[in-house]
Design an enzyme around this catalytic site. Structure first.
Site, short mmCIF file in Angstrom:
data_model
loop_
_atom_site.label_atom_id
_atom_site.label_comp_id
_atom_site.label_asym_id
_atom_site.label_seq_id
_atom_site.Cartn_x
_atom_site.Cartn_y
_atom_site.Cartn_z
N ARG A 48 -74.11 -50.68 -71.82
CA ARG A 48 -73.79 -49.49 -72.62
C ARG A 48 -73.95 -49.79 -74.11
O ARG A 48 -74.48 -49.01 -74.89
CB ARG A 48 -72.38 -48.97 -72.31
CG ARG A 48 -71.95 -47.85 -73.22
CD ARG A 48 -70.69 -47.09 -72.82
NE ARG A 48 -69.76 -47.80 -71.98
CZ ARG A 48 -68.91 -48.74 -72.41
NH1 ARG A 48 -68.85 -49.08 -73.68
NH2 ARG A 48 -68.09 -49.34 -71.57
N TYR A 100 -81.21 -22.87 -80.88
CA TYR A 100 -81.27 -23.08 -79.45
C TYR A 100 -79.92 -22.63 -78.85
O TYR A 100 -78.85 -23.02 -79.35
CB TYR A 100 -81.52 -24.56 -79.15
CG TYR A 100 -81.37 -24.92 -77.71
CD1 TYR A 100 -82.24 -24.38 -76.76
CD2 TYR A 100 -80.37 -25.77 -77.27
CE1 TYR A 100 -82.09 -24.70 -75.43
CE2 TYR A 100 -80.22 -26.09 -75.93
CZ TYR A 100 -81.09 -25.54 -75.02
OH TYR A 100 -80.93 -25.85 -73.70
N ASP A 172 -82.68 -30.54 -86.55
CA ASP A 172 -83.19 -30.65 -85.18
C ASP A 172 -84.71 -30.53 -85.27
O ASP A 172 -85.25 -29.48 -85.58
CB ASP A 172 -82.58 -29.52 -84.33
CG ASP A 172 -82.99 -29.61 -82.86
OD1 ASP A 172 -84.09 -30.13 -82.57
OD2 ASP A 172 -82.22 -29.13 -82.00
N LYS A 197 -88.34 -32.56 -74.51
CA LYS A 197 -89.41 -31.63 -74.85
C LYS A 197 -90.70 -32.39 -75.21
O LYS A 197 -91.24 -33.07 -74.37
CB LYS A 197 -88.92 -30.70 -75.96
CG LYS A 197 -87.49 -30.15 -75.73
CD LYS A 197 -87.37 -29.26 -74.53
CE LYS A 197 -85.94 -28.94 -74.14
NZ LYS A 197 -85.07 -28.43 -75.19
C1 LIG Z 1 -83.70 -28.27 -75.42
C2 LIG Z 1 -83.21 -28.31 -76.80
C3 LIG Z 1 -82.00 -28.93 -77.12
C4 LIG Z 1 -81.13 -29.55 -76.05
O1 LIG Z 1 -81.73 -30.65 -75.49
P1 LIG Z 1 -81.49 -31.14 -73.94
O2 LIG Z 1 -82.36 -32.32 -73.87
O3 LIG Z 1 -81.88 -30.00 -73.06
O4 LIG Z 1 -80.05 -31.45 -73.81
C5 LIG Z 1 -81.63 -28.97 -78.44
N1 LIG Z 1 -82.39 -28.42 -79.42
C6 LIG Z 1 -83.56 -27.81 -79.14
C7 LIG Z 1 -84.35 -27.22 -80.25
C8 LIG Z 1 -84.00 -27.72 -77.83
O5 LIG Z 1 -85.15 -27.10 -77.56
#
Ligand SMILES: *Cc1c(COP(=O)(O)O)cnc(C)c1O
Length: 373
Positions: A48, A100, A172, A197
């Site tokens: 961890r 999101y 983000d 993504k």
């Molecule tokens: C999908 C997404 C998240 C969350 O990510 P996960 O991997 O699904 O937990 C956060 N921000 C954006 C812009 C996203 O598209």
């Protein structure tokens, strides 16, 4: 040391790491590491706290984003949660409104459980941002381009304000990736990715990343990451590295395809609006009638109706009931996220096939479908 261009940096992640010369870095599954004596370690003790495969990924994302240190988390949401462990009851955060949906839901939870407070703003007007800052404001959280309306938020201008007011700027960077946007170079303090993504890129992995560029914050995050344990598993770390190696190549095709589709959609009579920021693979569009949404999604044969983005396969999402279902309808409608809006993550298929698929779906609508859908 030579600094390579980002395409090269991405491709070479993990190469040169292994003593035996393995080009694809090994996956270390061991939970524990033998010590030669008390207080003697080769840098790893317990899985961890640190794992060599995860370290390759964490170092790579820090280098590529131009930050100090990276943290690999079990999902994008847990990356956001890791950052939010910096805040305390009573702290105030300003966030872009067009977020999101899962991030919005998490913020609502923080508000309820930990009494953090949030103010949402459109991401456009700096004077408005400045006027929203209170004595208890600790951070500005932005997604750019915004999701799903694809508006670019000016990181440089916002950073000028957050630096002056001593606030953390969190970006983000999931949609653009470091290839199209370098938030730290633009003045951000912390960068988040949903590695699920574009970085993973194959619709087969859940992962999140944080990059910190503030020494005191980095220190705290290192402690929280180990304390909470929301870390990425070794195999998933390796899978994410593998995905990142082809990011540059994929991104070029995503963008080529998105531009072709945008041109097509702009000439399509049943489309009233197209939202595309001019780069990347994400776009949204509005159908002329809400009743068209259901039959349109049903008519698509190649593009998959599914709730994610950034992978090699094209996916289409209906934000109103999927990604953004947790945002109250009245709020959504007010800022332009209508019930006729569809979001398309263009994959890397041949653009002709994607346009043909959209076209046959539109033709089936024109042939007449019950308007009650
Ligand atoms: C999908 C997404 C998240 C969350 O990510 P996960 O991997 O699904 O937990 C956060 N921000 C954006 C812009 C996203 O598209």
């Amino acid at each position: 040391m030579t600094t390579y261009k980002m395409e090269t940096q991405l491709t070479q992640i993990g190469n040169g790491f292994d003593e035996l010369g393995a080009v694809s870095a090994p996956i270390y599954l061991s939970t524990a590491y033998r010590h030669e004596g008390i207080g003697v370690s080769k840098g790893y003790d317990y899985i961890r706290t640190g794992n060599p495969t995860r370290s390759i990924l964490e170092k790579a994302i820090a280098d590529i984003e131009g930050g100090e240190e990276g943290f690999a988390c079990s999902s994008g949401m847990s990356a956001i949660q890791l950052i939010f462990s910096l805040f305390k009851t009573g702290d105030h955060i300003i966030a872009t409104r067009d977020l999101y949906g899962g991030t919005y839901r998490l913020f609502e939870l923080f508000a309820e459980q930990y009494r953090l407070s949030f103010t949402y703003w459109d991401g456009a007007d700096d004077d408005t941002l400045a006027s929203l800052i209170r004595p208890e404001t600790k951070a500005v959280f932005i997604e750019t381009p915004t999701n799903p309306l694809m508006r670019e938020v000016d990181i440089v201008e916002i950073a000028a304000i957050t630096k002056k007011k001593n606030l953390l700027l969190i970006v983000d960077n999931t949609f653009y990736t470091p290839l199209l946007q370098k938030p730290i170079a633009d003045g951000a303090d912390l960068v988040i990715h949903s590695g699920t993504k574009y970085l993973g890129g194959h619709n087969d992995l859940l992962a999140g990343l944080v990059v910190s560029n503030v020494p005191e914050i980095t220190e705290k995050l290192r402690n929280y990451h180990n304390s909470y344990g929301n870390v990425l598993a070794p195999f998933d770390s390796w899978l994410l590295v593998r995905g990142m190696k082809t990011l540059a190549l994929r991104m070029r095709q995503h963008e080529t395809n998105a531009k072709r589709i945008v041109d097509y959609l702009r000439s399509q009579l049943l489309v009233t609006k197209v939202y595309y920021p001019g780069k990347g693979g994400m776009l949204s569009f509005e159908l002329s009638k809400e009743a068209y949404v259901k039959p349109f999604l049903k008519a698509l044969r190649l593009i998959t109706f599914a709730e994610s983005l950034g992978g090699v396969e094209s996916l289409i999402t209906y934000p109103a009931t999927q990604t953004h279902a947790d945002i109250p309808e009245a709020l959504r409608l007010k800022y332009g996220l209508s019930n006729s809006l569809l979001r398309l993550s263009t994959g890397i298929e041949h653009p002709d096939d994607l346009v043909n698929d959209l076209d046959q779906a539109f033709r089936s609508l024109k042939k007449g479908v019950p308007v009650h859908g």
